[in-house]
Design a protein around this motif. Structure first.
Motif, PDB file in Angstrom:
ATOM      1  N   LEU A  27      -4.064  16.720  16.291  1.00  0.00           N
ATOM      2  CA  LEU A  27      -3.266  15.230  16.329  1.00  0.00           C
ATOM      3  C   LEU A  27      -2.766  15.010  15.056  1.00  0.00           C
ATOM      4  CD1 LEU A  27      -5.658  13.394  18.681  1.00  0.00           C
ATOM      5  CD2 LEU A  27      -3.644  14.371  18.928  1.00  0.00           C
ATOM      6  N   ALA A  28      -1.529  14.459  15.031  1.00  0.00           N
ATOM      7  CA  ALA A  28      -0.886  13.889  13.934  1.00  0.00           C
ATOM      8  C   ALA A  28      -1.550  12.543  13.401  1.00  0.00           C
ATOM      9  CB  ALA A  28       0.679  13.645  13.968  1.00  0.00           C
ATOM     10  N   VAL A  29      -1.727  12.069  12.314  1.00  0.00           N
ATOM     11  CA  VAL A  29      -2.498  10.734  12.315  1.00  0.00           C
ATOM     12  C   VAL A  29      -1.768   9.592  12.918  1.00  0.00           C
ATOM     13  CG1 VAL A  29      -1.046  10.162   9.907  1.00  0.00           C
ATOM     14  CG2 VAL A  29      -3.463   9.568  10.267  1.00  0.00           C
ATOM     15  N   THR A  30      -0.410   9.671  12.975  1.00  0.00           N
ATOM     16  CA  THR A  30       0.091   8.688  13.775  1.00  0.00           C
ATOM     17  C   THR A  30      -0.070   8.777  15.172  1.00  0.00           C
ATOM     18  OG1 THR A  30       2.133  10.049  13.575  1.00  0.00           O
ATOM     19  CG2 THR A  30       2.119   8.277  12.001  1.00  0.00           C
ATOM     20  N   GLY A  40       1.250   5.432   8.844  1.00  0.00           N
ATOM     21  CA  GLY A  40       1.191   6.886   8.653  1.00  0.00           C
ATOM     22  C   GLY A  40       1.871   7.150   7.372  1.00  0.00           C
ATOM     23  N   LYS A  41       2.846   6.932   6.822  1.00  0.00           N
ATOM     24  CA  LYS A  41       3.437   7.252   5.712  1.00  0.00           C
ATOM     25  C   LYS A  41       2.764   6.978   4.387  1.00  0.00           C
ATOM     26  CE  LYS A  41       8.264   6.493   7.296  1.00  0.00           C
ATOM     27  NZ  LYS A  41       9.500   5.676   7.107  1.00  0.00           N
ATOM     28  N   ARG A  42       1.990   5.859   4.577  1.00  0.00           N
ATOM     29  CA  ARG A  42       1.102   5.618   3.371  1.00  0.00           C
ATOM     30  C   ARG A  42       0.034   6.483   3.380  1.00  0.00           C
ATOM     31  NH1 ARG A  42      -0.863  -0.310   3.522  1.00  0.00           N
ATOM     32  NH2 ARG A  42      -2.249   0.730   1.579  1.00  0.00           N
ATOM     33  N   LEU A  43      -0.611   7.011   4.559  1.00  0.00           N
ATOM     34  CA  LEU A  43      -1.542   8.080   4.686  1.00  0.00           C
ATOM     35  C   LEU A  43      -1.032   9.391   4.389  1.00  0.00           C
ATOM     36  CD1 LEU A  43      -3.289   6.797   7.835  1.00  0.00           C
ATOM     37  CD2 LEU A  43      -4.361   6.698   5.711  1.00  0.00           C
ATOM     38  N   SER A  50      -3.146  14.522   9.549  1.00  0.00           N
ATOM     39  CA  SER A  50      -3.715  14.706  10.814  1.00  0.00           C
ATOM     40  C   SER A  50      -4.931  13.754  11.034  1.00  0.00           C
ATOM     41  CB  SER A  50      -4.449  16.280  11.062  1.00  0.00           C
ATOM     42  OG  SER A  50      -5.701  16.482  10.269  1.00  0.00           O
ATOM     43  N   ALA A  51      -5.351  13.646  12.375  1.00  0.00           N
ATOM     44  CA  ALA A  51      -6.606  12.703  12.691  1.00  0.00           C
ATOM     45  C   ALA A  51      -7.698  13.210  12.019  1.00  0.00           C
ATOM     46  CB  ALA A  51      -6.530  12.648  14.198  1.00  0.00           C
ATOM     47  N   TRP A  52      -7.836  14.772  11.903  1.00  0.00           N
ATOM     48  CA  TRP A  52      -9.128  15.301  11.271  1.00  0.00           C
ATOM     49  C   TRP A  52      -9.288  14.865   9.925  1.00  0.00           C
ATOM     50  CZ3 TRP A  52     -13.673  16.778  12.271  1.00  0.00           C
ATOM     51  CH2 TRP A  52     -14.427  17.758  11.497  1.00  0.00           C
TER      52      TRP A  52
END
Length: 248
Positions: A27-30, A40-43, A50-52
């Protein structure tokens, strides 16, 4: 869980670390609920794609960098239930008492007194059985920062805040009309009943040995509304009890 993850049909039970890593890594973080494109861009700039990778961030640091909402997201990705339903009278009273204890401690820390107090209890706006929200306001005849006086208000408010068969999603305590404790002049005819020495003693013990070392009885010892940690991952780097034991 997004439909694009093949094999899960939109739903996945993350009951083991192995499964959680497999699913969250895809999973993408977004794709995580509450993480938009801007966040999401900041992360991504921090190397979190990723979510992981988000799940493996230090939640305390995430709170400093972003907000408590993102901290809760990180903790939830690690199996902590940050929100649970309250349906019982005693549970709601205990939850409010817990919040009251926290705000009273903060009030004393900044050396202030409060003249007014607001309590609220609410169900989820998405509850299929109807939305319930109730507010309760109280004015103190004498400004106070004594936890006992603040919690005592809850006893009187419960008859209005509690309604049978309501699944409470949130509740809270707010203190208003604050005064500087050092500058406030009390009325001779309505003296304060705050026990300053007792509160100072409680604060000192809790500051030295950890929050809730000494509690107000109304808070109850077993708080059913508190977060559940059944699937919380071991914290090898921060908890001695989680360090693997090798017996030779």
């Amino acid at each position: 869980m997004p439909q694009k993850n093949r094999g899960f049909k939109g739903v996945a039970v993350l009951d083991t670390k192995k499964i959680r890593k497999i699913v969250l890594s895809k999973l993408a973080v977004t794709d995580v609920w509450g993480i938009g494109n801007r966040l999401g861009k900041r992360l991504n700039a921090l190397g979190v794609n990723s979510a992981w990778e988000l799940a493996n961030r230090d939640p305390t640091q995430v709170r400093k960098e972003f907000s408590i909402l993102i901290e809760n997201t990180v903790r939830e990705l690690n199996g902590e239930v940050r929100h649970s339903w309250i349906t019982d009278f005693e549970e709601l009273r205990s939850a409010l008492a817990s919040h009251a204890e926290i705000v009273a401690t903060k009030l004393r820390k900044q050396k202030s007194l409060t003249s007014s107090m607001k309590l609220f209890a609410t169900s989820s706006p998405h509850d299929t059985e109807g939305y319930f929200r109730k507010l309760y306001f109280h004015h103190f005849a004498v400004p106070t920062n004594d936890t006992r006086n603040i919690i005592k208000v809850i006893e009187h408010a419960m008859s209005q805040l509690y309604k049978p068969n309501v699944r409470y999603y949130g509740c809270g305590v707010g203190l208003m009309d604050l005064h500087n404790e050092a500058l406030f002049q009390y009325d001779w005819f309505t003296p304060s009943n705050d026990n300053t020495k007792l509160m100072t003693c409680m604060d000192s013990i809790n500051a030295r040995y950890g929050r809730s070392t000494v509690d107000i009885a109304a808070k109850e010892f077993e708080q059913k509304f508190a977060m559940r940690r059944a699937f919380l991952s071991p914290q090898y780097t921060t908890k001695l009890r989680d360090i693997p034991k090798i017996i030779c």
